[in-house]
Design a protein around this motif. Sequence first.
Motif, PDB file in Angstrom:
ATOM      1  N   LEU A  60      38.827  49.625  71.249  1.00 29.94           N
ATOM      2  CA  LEU A  60      39.334  48.448  71.954  1.00 29.94           C
ATOM      3  C   LEU A  60      39.423  47.509  70.563  1.00 29.94           C
ATOM      4  O   LEU A  60      40.947  46.711  70.896  1.00 29.94           O
ATOM      5  CB  LEU A  60      38.357  47.745  72.435  1.00 29.94           C
ATOM      6  N   VAL A  61      38.774  46.743  69.601  1.00 35.29           N
ATOM      7  CA  VAL A  61      39.368  45.702  68.973  1.00 35.29           C
ATOM      8  C   VAL A  61      40.394  45.962  68.007  1.00 35.29           C
ATOM      9  O   VAL A  61      40.816  45.782  68.033  1.00 35.29           O
ATOM     10  CB  VAL A  61      38.388  44.708  68.439  1.00 35.29           C
ATOM     11  N   ALA A  62      40.064  47.336  67.762  1.00 34.84           N
ATOM     12  CA  ALA A  62      40.798  47.845  66.636  1.00 34.84           C
ATOM     13  C   ALA A  62      42.306  48.630  67.272  1.00 34.84           C
ATOM     14  O   ALA A  62      43.294  47.712  66.157  1.00 34.84           O
ATOM     15  CB  ALA A  62      40.743  48.953  65.949  1.00 34.84           C
ATOM     16  N   ALA A  63      42.476  48.484  68.442  1.00 32.99           N
ATOM     17  CA  ALA A  63      43.886  48.913  68.874  1.00 32.99           C
ATOM     18  C   ALA A  63      44.806  47.416  68.743  1.00 32.99           C
ATOM     19  O   ALA A  63      45.737  47.220  69.537  1.00 32.99           O
ATOM     20  CB  ALA A  63      43.214  49.580  70.814  1.00 32.99           C
ATOM     21  N   LEU A  64      43.599  46.224  69.056  1.00 34.57           N
ATOM     22  CA  LEU A  64      44.745  45.059  68.986  1.00 34.57           C
ATOM     23  C   LEU A  64      45.458  44.663  67.385  1.00 34.57           C
ATOM     24  O   LEU A  64      44.444  44.722  66.737  1.00 34.57           O
ATOM     25  CB  LEU A  64      43.532  44.241  69.623  1.00 34.57           C
ATOM     26  N   PRO A  65      46.703  44.354  67.849  1.00 35.55           N
ATOM     27  CA  PRO A  65      47.849  43.941  67.166  1.00 35.55           C
ATOM     28  C   PRO A  65      46.745  43.131  65.725  1.00 35.55           C
ATOM     29  O   PRO A  65      46.746  41.847  66.720  1.00 35.55           O
ATOM     30  CB  PRO A  65      49.058  43.942  67.742  1.00 35.55           C
ATOM     31  N   PRO A  66      46.783  42.716  65.388  1.00 34.89           N
ATOM     32  CA  PRO A  66      46.557  41.536  64.502  1.00 34.89           C
ATOM     33  C   PRO A  66      47.661  40.782  64.431  1.00 34.89           C
ATOM     34  O   PRO A  66      48.599  40.784  64.314  1.00 34.89           O
ATOM     35  CB  PRO A  66      46.174  42.792  62.920  1.00 34.89           C
ATOM     36  N   VAL A  67      47.065  39.024  64.431  1.00 34.39           N
ATOM     37  CA  VAL A  67      48.312  38.015  64.037  1.00 34.39           C
ATOM     38  C   VAL A  67      47.979  37.825  63.090  1.00 34.39           C
ATOM     39  O   VAL A  67      49.410  37.413  62.430  1.00 34.39           O
ATOM     40  CB  VAL A  67      47.702  36.909  65.294  1.00 34.39           C
ATOM     41  N   GLY A  68      46.863  37.644  62.283  1.00 38.18           N
ATOM     42  CA  GLY A  68      46.846  37.117  60.883  1.00 38.18           C
ATOM     43  C   GLY A  68      46.574  38.336  59.809  1.00 38.18           C
ATOM     44  O   GLY A  68      46.574  39.189  60.016  1.00 38.18           O
ATOM     45  N   ARG A  69      47.546  37.719  58.409  1.00 37.33           N
ATOM     46  CA  ARG A  69      46.516  38.819  57.482  1.00 37.33           C
ATOM     47  C   ARG A  69      45.813  38.713  57.322  1.00 37.33           C
ATOM     48  O   ARG A  69      44.380  38.194  57.857  1.00 37.33           O
ATOM     49  CB  ARG A  69      47.062  38.198  55.971  1.00 37.33           C
ATOM     50  N   GLY A  70      44.973  39.679  56.462  1.00 36.70           N
ATOM     51  CA  GLY A  70      43.534  39.864  55.918  1.00 36.70           C
ATOM     52  C   GLY A  70      42.688  40.914  57.629  1.00 36.70           C
ATOM     53  O   GLY A  70      41.514  40.517  57.116  1.00 36.70           O
ATOM     54  N   HIS A  71      43.008  41.518  58.232  1.00 38.60           N
ATOM     55  CA  HIS A  71      42.588  42.057  59.146  1.00 38.60           C
ATOM     56  C   HIS A  71      41.601  42.996  58.704  1.00 38.60           C
ATOM     57  O   HIS A  71      41.488  43.786  57.816  1.00 38.60           O
ATOM     58  CB  HIS A  71      43.544  42.614  60.374  1.00 38.60           C
ATOM     59  N   ARG A  72      40.574  43.452  59.950  1.00 40.51           N
ATOM     60  CA  ARG A  72      39.902  44.432  58.721  1.00 40.51           C
ATOM     61  C   ARG A  72      39.190  44.651  60.093  1.00 40.51           C
ATOM     62  O   ARG A  72      39.127  44.416  60.837  1.00 40.51           O
ATOM     63  CB  ARG A  72      38.349  43.749  58.186  1.00 40.51           C
ATOM     64  N   ASP A  73      38.763  46.035  60.003  1.00 41.19           N
ATOM     65  CA  ASP A  73      38.078  47.132  61.377  1.00 41.19           C
ATOM     66  C   ASP A  73      36.442  47.720  60.518  1.00 41.19           C
ATOM     67  O   ASP A  73      36.051  48.733  60.897  1.00 41.19           O
ATOM     68  CB  ASP A  73      39.037  48.889  61.350  1.00 41.19           C
ATOM     69  N   ALA A  74      36.292  46.357  59.827  1.00 40.89           N
ATOM     70  CA  ALA A  74      34.572  47.138  59.220  1.00 40.89           C
ATOM     71  C   ALA A  74      33.947  45.711  59.948  1.00 40.89           C
ATOM     72  O   ALA A  74      34.730  44.236  59.086  1.00 40.89           O
ATOM     73  CB  ALA A  74      34.747  47.338  57.909  1.00 40.89           C
ATOM     74  N   GLY A  75      32.137  45.616  58.927  1.00 40.63           N
ATOM     75  CA  GLY A  75      31.760  44.495  59.431  1.00 40.63           C
ATOM     76  C   GLY A  75      31.607  44.063  60.767  1.00 40.63           C
ATOM     77  O   GLY A  75      31.692  44.185  61.446  1.00 40.63           O
ATOM     78  N   PRO A  76      31.343  43.306  60.842  1.00 41.26           N
ATOM     79  CA  PRO A  76      30.827  41.541  62.233  1.00 41.26           C
ATOM     80  C   PRO A  76      31.378  42.171  63.687  1.00 41.26           C
ATOM     81  O   PRO A  76      32.925  41.900  62.978  1.00 41.26           O
ATOM     82  CB  PRO A  76      30.013  40.358  61.548  1.00 41.26           C
ATOM     83  N   MET A  77      31.888  42.527  64.630  1.00 41.62           N
ATOM     84  CA  MET A  77      32.948  42.258  65.115  1.00 41.62           C
ATOM     85  C   MET A  77      33.536  41.177  65.934  1.00 41.62           C
ATOM     86  O   MET A  77      34.726  40.861  65.864  1.00 41.62           O
ATOM     87  CB  MET A  77      32.005  43.000  66.578  1.00 41.62           C
ATOM     88  N   ALA A  78      32.368  40.129  65.519  1.00 41.97           N
ATOM     89  CA  ALA A  78      33.265  38.999  65.515  1.00 41.97           C
ATOM     90  C   ALA A  78      34.449  38.853  64.218  1.00 41.97           C
ATOM     91  O   ALA A  78      35.816  37.936  64.677  1.00 41.97           O
ATOM     92  CB  ALA A  78      32.663  37.484  65.497  1.00 41.97           C
ATOM     93  N   HIS A  79      34.342  38.993  63.451  1.00 47.46           N
ATOM     94  CA  HIS A  79      35.201  39.344  61.977  1.00 47.46           C
ATOM     95  C   HIS A  79      36.370  39.769  62.526  1.00 47.46           C
ATOM     96  O   HIS A  79      37.630  39.136  62.102  1.00 47.46           O
ATOM     97  CB  HIS A  79      34.693  39.188  60.880  1.00 47.46           C
TER      98      HIS A  79
END
Length: 418
Positions: free
Chosen positions: A187-206
């Motif tokens: 669900l989180v990965a499906a949301l379009p990123p707003v800023g640079r440096g988006h990630r699909d790994a690590g803590p969910m908050a990040h």
Amino acid sequence: MRDQELVPGDTERRLSTKEAAELLGVKPETVYAYVSRGQLSSRRVPGGRGSTFDAGEVEVLARRNKRESGGSSGSGGELSVRTRLTLIDTDRYYFRGVDAVELAARHSYEEVAEWLWTGRLRPGIAFTAPRASVTAARRAVEALPEHTTPTDRLRVAAIAASAADPLRFDLSEEAVLGTARTLIPTLVAALPPVGRGHRDAGPMAHRLWTRLSGTPANEASLRVLDTALALLVDHDLAASTLAVRVAASARAHAYAAVSAGLGVIEGPLHGAASGLAHRLLLDVLDQGSAAPVIADELRAGRRIPGLGHRLYPGEDPRARALFGLLEEIPHAAPALAAARDIVVTTARHTPLHANVDLALAVFTASSGMPSTAGETIFTVARTAGWIAHALEEYGERPLRMRPSGHYVGPRPPQPLPE
């Protein structure tokens, strides 16, 4: 209250706050929560202090609460469902018997979710989404109109992820837990990123931060976001959670049960409440004072968002925890001051405490996030709780969440309409 529900001939009799509370079987401060939800109207005592309430309205509400709760007027009229997940008691709440605020302060969102699902802590646990699931969800979300809300995107992403999972109909505990650990990051990965440096790994908050704000995150802000996710994991039988349990009772698979919750959470009295509080905060910051903003809201007949909670006569413990963390972030100071101004200004009329929606609004407004960000945080967090409730319901008798209707229409037989 609707006019036809008032007690005839009794509309002029007034009750004090104490008298109304005794009739409703609640604490005096809880009476104002009914006012904030529009279930009771209050009138200030001329030349004095305190409020009075229409006796007819109070009596109708007391009878309704007693009827809906099976005879207990103090429960507020909720359906009672056996659960081992969350207990709310005297301005505190607990996940599987452990203080939820303390749990969220010491453990990540993922760890708290695991605790809720299994009753075991897994330090350092990270959720990973399968590539096929993320690809399907992103393609579906990218096909939506540009103005689509985040909750619409999450709903579509859940359906797409479901279609990509051939094992979705396996309702065993192990399979559902596997779904839980992959659906949330999908669900989180499906949301379009707003800023640079988006990630699909690590803590969910990040991962979630870059879907909500174009501002670079600092550790203090990420801690607030992670704590907010953990605090919002579950909250007993909220409206969306009840919808999830109804779906699970019919043995809908976990994706479908989550979709049922997503269909309810958009309501302005549920997940969308933080967005209303966000916009209210911005108006107060723009005006420089809460007084004219509150006056405009009341003049328009609108309730003030972010205040009061039906389950907490005192302070919402989730709001208290988040406000404490926000005080450590310098750039949140203006929004915090605006929130305090809202509480103080409104307290002249109705003594209600700030709830978690106002705390979320302070966070989102001071972090360069849109007004919908609070709803997104709420939804991602609560997905874990929904799956916990679905797991519980799968262990109960099928279709038990099927109440009988109380028919009040014309008595049959009636003639056929012409």
